[in-house]
Write a protein that holds these residues in place. Structure first.
Motif, mmCIF file in Angstrom:
data_model
loop_
_atom_site.group_PDB
_atom_site.id
_atom_site.type_symbol
_atom_site.label_atom_id
_atom_site.label_comp_id
_atom_site.label_asym_id
_atom_site.label_seq_id
_atom_site.Cartn_x
_atom_site.Cartn_y
_atom_site.Cartn_z
ATOM 1 N N ARG A 133 -1.447 15.050 -7.962
ATOM 2 C CA ARG A 133 -2.463 16.010 -7.517
ATOM 3 C C ARG A 133 -3.653 16.051 -8.480
ATOM 4 O O ARG A 133 -4.806 16.140 -8.059
ATOM 5 N N HIS A 134 -3.351 16.001 -9.768
ATOM 6 C CA HIS A 134 -4.426 16.017 -10.761
ATOM 7 C C HIS A 134 -5.372 14.825 -10.553
ATOM 8 O O HIS A 134 -6.603 14.978 -10.608
ATOM 9 N N LYS A 135 -4.815 13.665 -10.289
ATOM 10 C CA LYS A 135 -5.641 12.470 -10.117
ATOM 11 C C LYS A 135 -6.395 12.483 -8.786
ATOM 12 O O LYS A 135 -7.472 11.883 -8.680
ATOM 13 N N LEU A 136 -5.842 13.141 -7.781
ATOM 14 C CA LEU A 136 -6.515 13.223 -6.484
ATOM 15 C C LEU A 136 -7.658 14.232 -6.509
ATOM 16 O O LEU A 136 -8.451 14.292 -5.561
ATOM 17 N N SER A 137 -7.733 15.030 -7.554
ATOM 18 C CA SER A 137 -8.824 15.980 -7.747
ATOM 19 C C SER A 137 -8.965 16.908 -6.540
ATOM 20 O O SER A 137 -8.009 17.558 -6.151
ATOM 21 N N HIS A 138 -10.148 16.951 -5.922
ATOM 22 C CA HIS A 138 -10.391 17.889 -4.832
ATOM 23 C C HIS A 138 -9.607 17.565 -3.569
ATOM 24 O O HIS A 138 -9.567 18.362 -2.642
ATOM 25 N N LYS A 139 -8.977 16.394 -3.533
ATOM 26 C CA LYS A 139 -8.135 16.034 -2.393
ATOM 27 C C LYS A 139 -6.674 16.399 -2.639
ATOM 28 O O LYS A 139 -5.798 16.085 -1.823
ATOM 29 N N ALA A 140 -6.409 17.068 -3.751
ATOM 30 C CA ALA A 140 -5.028 17.424 -4.103
ATOM 31 C C ALA A 140 -4.377 18.308 -3.051
ATOM 32 O O ALA A 140 -3.156 18.275 -2.860
ATOM 33 N N THR A 141 -5.187 19.102 -2.346
ATOM 34 C CA THR A 141 -4.631 20.012 -1.336
ATOM 35 C C THR A 141 -4.067 19.263 -0.130
ATOM 36 O O THR A 141 -3.414 19.875 0.716
ATOM 37 N N SER A 142 -4.301 17.956 -0.062
ATOM 38 C CA SER A 142 -3.710 17.160 1.020
ATOM 39 C C SER A 142 -2.190 17.092 0.888
ATOM 40 O O SER A 142 -1.479 16.898 1.875
ATOM 41 N N ILE A 143 -1.698 17.231 -0.347
ATOM 42 C CA ILE A 143 -0.251 17.247 -0.575
ATOM 43 C C ILE A 143 0.192 18.702 -0.612
ATOM 44 O O ILE A 143 -0.146 19.447 -1.533
ATOM 45 N N VAL A 144 0.938 19.098 0.399
ATOM 46 C CA VAL A 144 1.330 20.488 0.583
ATOM 47 C C VAL A 144 2.785 20.674 0.174
ATOM 48 O O VAL A 144 3.658 19.876 0.573
ATOM 49 N N THR A 145 3.057 21.700 -0.621
ATOM 50 C CA THR A 145 4.433 22.054 -0.963
ATOM 51 C C THR A 145 5.005 22.951 0.128
ATOM 52 O O THR A 145 4.397 23.965 0.476
ATOM 53 N N VAL A 146 6.142 22.554 0.650
ATOM 54 C CA VAL A 146 6.845 23.361 1.650
ATOM 55 C C VAL A 146 8.033 24.002 0.934
ATOM 56 O O VAL A 146 8.981 23.307 0.558
ATOM 57 N N ILE A 147 7.958 25.305 0.718
ATOM 58 C CA ILE A 147 8.960 26.004 -0.086
ATOM 59 C C ILE A 147 10.374 25.740 0.436
ATOM 60 O O ILE A 147 10.642 25.831 1.627
ATOM 61 N N ARG A 148 11.265 25.394 -0.505
ATOM 62 C CA ARG A 148 12.677 25.130 -0.242
ATOM 63 C C ARG A 148 12.899 23.949 0.723
ATOM 64 O O ARG A 148 13.982 23.787 1.261
ATOM 65 N N ALA A 149 11.875 23.136 0.909
ATOM 66 C CA ALA A 149 12.034 21.997 1.828
ATOM 67 C C ALA A 149 11.568 20.693 1.186
ATOM 68 O O ALA A 149 12.310 19.712 1.160
ATOM 69 N N GLY A 150 10.355 20.657 0.663
ATOM 70 C CA GLY A 150 9.846 19.430 0.089
ATOM 71 C C GLY A 150 8.330 19.395 0.113
ATOM 72 O O GLY A 150 7.673 20.385 -0.218
ATOM 73 N N TYR A 151 7.764 18.266 0.543
ATOM 74 C CA TYR A 151 6.325 18.097 0.566
ATOM 75 C C TYR A 151 5.907 17.414 1.863
ATOM 76 O O TYR A 151 6.694 16.747 2.522
ATOM 77 N N LYS A 152 4.635 17.595 2.208
ATOM 78 C CA LYS A 152 4.077 16.830 3.326
ATOM 79 C C LYS A 152 2.593 16.574 3.061
ATOM 80 O O LYS A 152 1.955 17.307 2.305
ATOM 81 N N PHE A 153 2.105 15.516 3.684
ATOM 82 C CA PHE A 153 0.692 15.164 3.560
ATOM 83 C C PHE A 153 -0.028 15.664 4.793
ATOM 84 O O PHE A 153 0.345 15.365 5.924
ATOM 85 N N GLU A 154 -1.091 16.433 4.573
ATOM 86 C CA GLU A 154 -1.883 16.973 5.669
ATOM 87 C C GLU A 154 -3.334 16.575 5.512
ATOM 88 O O GLU A 154 -3.892 16.679 4.411
ATOM 89 N N ALA A 155 -3.933 16.097 6.588
ATOM 90 C CA ALA A 155 -5.365 15.801 6.585
ATOM 91 C C ALA A 155 -6.098 17.116 6.755
ATOM 92 O O ALA A 155 -5.892 17.845 7.710
ATOM 93 N N LYS A 156 -6.939 17.430 5.779
ATOM 94 C CA LYS A 156 -7.662 18.697 5.807
ATOM 95 C C LYS A 156 -9.153 18.452 5.962
ATOM 96 O O LYS A 156 -9.679 17.455 5.490
ATOM 97 N N ALA A 157 -9.806 19.395 6.630
ATOM 98 C CA ALA A 157 -11.246 19.269 6.836
ATOM 99 C C ALA A 157 -11.978 19.452 5.506
ATOM 100 O O ALA A 157 -11.518 20.181 4.649
#
Length: 227
Positions: free
Chosen positions: A203-227
């Motif tokens: 996330r640190h290296k993705l900078s402002h695109k870090a929010t594309s990697i979403v933490t799903v509590i008690r489940a894991g992670y997913k990648f979301e395309a954000k506007a």
């Protein structure tokens, strides 16, 4: 092309054992007994993978890893005589791709070397499409290049694998267990905090695109395309 592996280990007997195993598999081996010597060799030679002990004279393994990561994404396996999880997490935070706790079985270390070498330098098993571009993040598989809105960023082997896996499964929740199996397999000896460290670095290296990697509590992670 024969791959060059740098073994950085101050215990002569252990270094020779690992060297023999790797040479039997056709790898070319370079050796260093302290951190300063390791950096000198790394600057002069083309190195494809580093096996790096933490407790070294002159300059410890953490410092070597940090300096190498300033200029290179070469795969790094760290060796530690301690099972302290904090030591392991520090290694991952500094950019190590894997770690092995002493005492260890040389065949296990060899298996991890092969996995990293084959994944990093082989084109086998890559997706049919040579690239993936979602939300301004562009992955070019043949060269393992990642660009964020046209600007190239440097990822370690493990960070690249995590990002690729999440993007290939855009919108789907990927559990930590799935990430572990995909990247390390059954030989993984860490815990959830290991995954968390890699995600944080990514996330640190993705900078402002870090929010594309979403933490799903008690489940894991997913990648979301954000506007």
């Amino acid at each position: 092309m024969q791959k060059n592996i740098l073994i950085v280990e101050d215990e002569d007997i252990l270094r020779e054992i690992v060297k023999d195993y790797l040479m039997d598999e056709g790898y070319n081996i370079l050796e260093a007994v302290d951190g300063q010597e390791a950096l000198a060799i790394f600057e002069e030679q083309e190195i494809h993978l580093i096996i790096l002990d933490i407790m070294l004279p002159e300059l410890d393994g953490w410092s070597v890893c940090k300096r190498v990561r300033k200029t290179s994404n070469v795969p790094i396996i760290m060796l530690t005589a301690r099972s302290d999880e904090d030591d392991t997490l520090l290694g991952f935070e500094l950019g190590a791709d894997d770690y092995v706790t002493k005492p260890y079985s040389p065949p296990i270390l060899l298996a991890r070397v092969k996995r990293l070498i084959n994944s990093r330098y082989s084109q086998d098993g890559l997706p049919n499409d040579e690239s993936l571009n979602i939300n301004g993040i562009h992955i070019l598989y043949p060269t393992r290049t990642v660009k964020v809105e046209g600007e190239q960023i440097d990822l370690t082997y493990t960070e690249f694998e995590i990002l690729t896996y999440l993007m290939q499964n855009q919108g789907n929740i990927i559990t930590r267990e799935q990430l572990i199996m995909k990247i390390w397999g059954y030989e993984f000896a860490g815990d959830d905090r290991t995954i968390n460290s890699h995600i944080r670095n990514l996330r640190h290296k993705l900078s402002h695109k870090a929010t594309s990697i979403v933490t799903v509590i008690r489940a894991g992670y997913k990648f979301e395309a954000k506007a």
